[in-house]
Design an enzyme around this catalytic site. Structure first.
Site, mmCIF file in Angstrom:
data_model
loop_
_atom_site.group_PDB
_atom_site.id
_atom_site.type_symbol
_atom_site.label_atom_id
_atom_site.label_comp_id
_atom_site.label_asym_id
_atom_site.label_seq_id
_atom_site.Cartn_x
_atom_site.Cartn_y
_atom_site.Cartn_z
ATOM 1 N N VAL A 181 6.337 6.944 4.942
ATOM 2 C CA VAL A 181 7.756 6.138 4.322
ATOM 3 C C VAL A 181 6.115 5.502 3.707
ATOM 4 O O VAL A 181 5.091 4.929 4.523
ATOM 5 C CB VAL A 181 7.577 5.028 5.796
ATOM 6 C CG1 VAL A 181 8.526 4.014 5.769
ATOM 7 C CG2 VAL A 181 8.668 6.342 6.894
ATOM 8 N N HIS A 182 5.803 4.745 1.824
ATOM 9 C CA HIS A 182 4.760 4.145 1.517
ATOM 10 C C HIS A 182 4.513 3.128 1.575
ATOM 11 O O HIS A 182 3.493 2.500 1.840
ATOM 12 C CB HIS A 182 5.312 4.612 0.355
ATOM 13 C CG HIS A 182 6.437 6.444 -0.176
ATOM 14 N ND1 HIS A 182 4.878 7.247 -0.024
ATOM 15 C CD2 HIS A 182 6.583 6.768 -0.275
ATOM 16 C CE1 HIS A 182 5.603 8.487 -0.677
ATOM 17 N NE2 HIS A 182 6.310 7.662 -0.664
ATOM 18 N N ASP A 183 5.723 2.256 1.623
ATOM 19 C CA ASP A 183 4.948 0.384 1.299
ATOM 20 C C ASP A 183 4.300 -0.014 2.229
ATOM 21 O O ASP A 183 3.953 -1.148 1.948
ATOM 22 C CB ASP A 183 6.813 -0.460 0.217
ATOM 23 C CG ASP A 183 6.440 0.253 -0.990
ATOM 24 O OD1 ASP A 183 8.006 0.736 -1.409
ATOM 25 O OD2 ASP A 183 6.019 1.323 -1.240
ATOM 26 N N THR B 102 -0.805 7.321 1.997
ATOM 27 C CA THR B 102 1.372 7.280 2.606
ATOM 28 C C THR B 102 1.177 8.425 3.041
ATOM 29 O O THR B 102 2.221 8.406 3.438
ATOM 30 C CB THR B 102 2.128 6.867 1.322
ATOM 31 O OG1 THR B 102 2.128 7.258 -0.120
ATOM 32 C CG2 THR B 102 1.251 5.207 0.874
#
Ligand code: RIB
Ligand code: CA
Length: 310
Positions: free
Chosen positions: A241-243, A195
């Site tokens: 922006v991980h998710d 990520t």
């Protein structure tokens, strides 16, 4: 087109929000439920935020369930500095008209998955793994019944983002993570190694900003918030922006390179609590249950996002 049935468990959270908007706009997905967990902010806010986001996207058809308001064992600890006190950056919070659906998220996950054909319901985990751990405790047959499971969590080469050695989702509830990773589930895990390759640069945010839909405008606003916070706290100017990776994997898996591995979670040490020991050595691909994402195609992911929030 055969749709993929999916439950999203999340703690919105600005990057959870972007991941939800990606899912809400993707016709390949049959989004059966969004379940909220305490994490970035308390579950009273993550639950409300999930309801706000589904309203912005016009997806009140998707039920929202509230889940754990605290980790299995540890004291609750948030990440409000990265998501704003209300959890959606500087998006003005409001109480949406459509309520959450009664019943605990863990119960909803069990009921939905056990009530449908084996392997047909997938799961995308965007926050601490408390709800999934509770669901596995409630129904031991859940692991065998579930379809593919993507998890945003952990770190290997990147080091930690909440401590030197741990990533927030795993650190927040290491005991839940340890139970989930040790279960019979086969997980595809997107840690910071992947990520941190997905960054909201000015150009990428501007591209979303140019799209005139409520969800695009909300996503861009929250990524701008992340950009400001990242500059202040971390000194970087393009926040990860991980998710959304946990949803993109179901839509375009070739955006990622994954490797078979064993993963164990540190729960005994305060110093390295929540560390994910991701082991590639001596792993038999025939029996390895977990996969670890080593690369992510950020441009490809933002192409997908731009398309789905339009
Ligand atoms: O470490 C990143 C993770 O922690 C993301 O899921 C973010 O939303 C926070 O919950
Ligand atoms: Ca999250």
């Amino acid at each position: 087109m055969k749709k993929q049935s999916l439950i999203i468990d999340c703690d919105p959270g600005v990057d959870d929000a972007v991941g939800l908007f990606l899912a809400f706009g993707s016709p390949e997905l049959d989004l059966l439920a969004v379940t909220a967990v305490g994490g970035n902010v308390p579950v009273s806010r993550t639950g409300r935020n999930a309801r706000i986001l589904r309203q912005i996207a016009g997806r009140e058809d998707v039920p929202v369930f509230l889940g754990a308001d605290r980790p299995l064992v540890r004291e609750p600890a948030g990440a409000g500095e990265f998501h704003g006190a209300e959890g959606l950056g500087d998006l003005p919070p409001f109480e949406p008209p459509f309520p959450a659906t009664p019943g605990h998220a863990a119960e909803a996950i069990v009921d939905i998955v056990m009530g449908r054909p084996e392997g047909s319901v997938a799961l995308a985990m965007m926050g601490p793994l408390t709800n999934l751990a509770l669901a596995l405790r409630r129904e031991p047959r859940l692991a065998a019944r579930l379809g593919p499971v993507s998890v945003m969590g952990g770190a290997r080469s990147e080091g930690g983002n909440i401590t030197a050695s741990a990533e927030f989702n795993i650190w927040a509830d290491p005991d839940a993570a340890a139970e989930v990773f040790a279960s019979d589930l086969s997980l595809t895990v997107f840690g910071l190694d992947a990520t941190h390759q997905v960054r909201a640069t000015d150009a990428r945010i501007a591209r979303i900003e140019a799209i005139d839909t409520p969800q695009a405008q909300a996503a861009a606003s929250m990524m701008r918030f992340s950009q400001r916070v990242e500059r202040e706290i971390v000194g970087w100017d393009a926040p990860p922006v991980h998710d959304p990776v946990t949803v993109a994997w179901f839509l375009k898996p070739d955006l990622f390179e994954v490797r078979t591995c064993r993963i164990e979670v540190e729960t005994a040490s305060d110093l390295t609590r929540g560390h994910t020991a991701v082991e590639f050595r001596g792993v038999d691909p025939a029996t390895a249950r977990h996969h670890w994402a080593v690369t992510a195609d950020a441009d490809g992911l933002f192409d997908l996002l731009a398309e789905r929030v339009a």
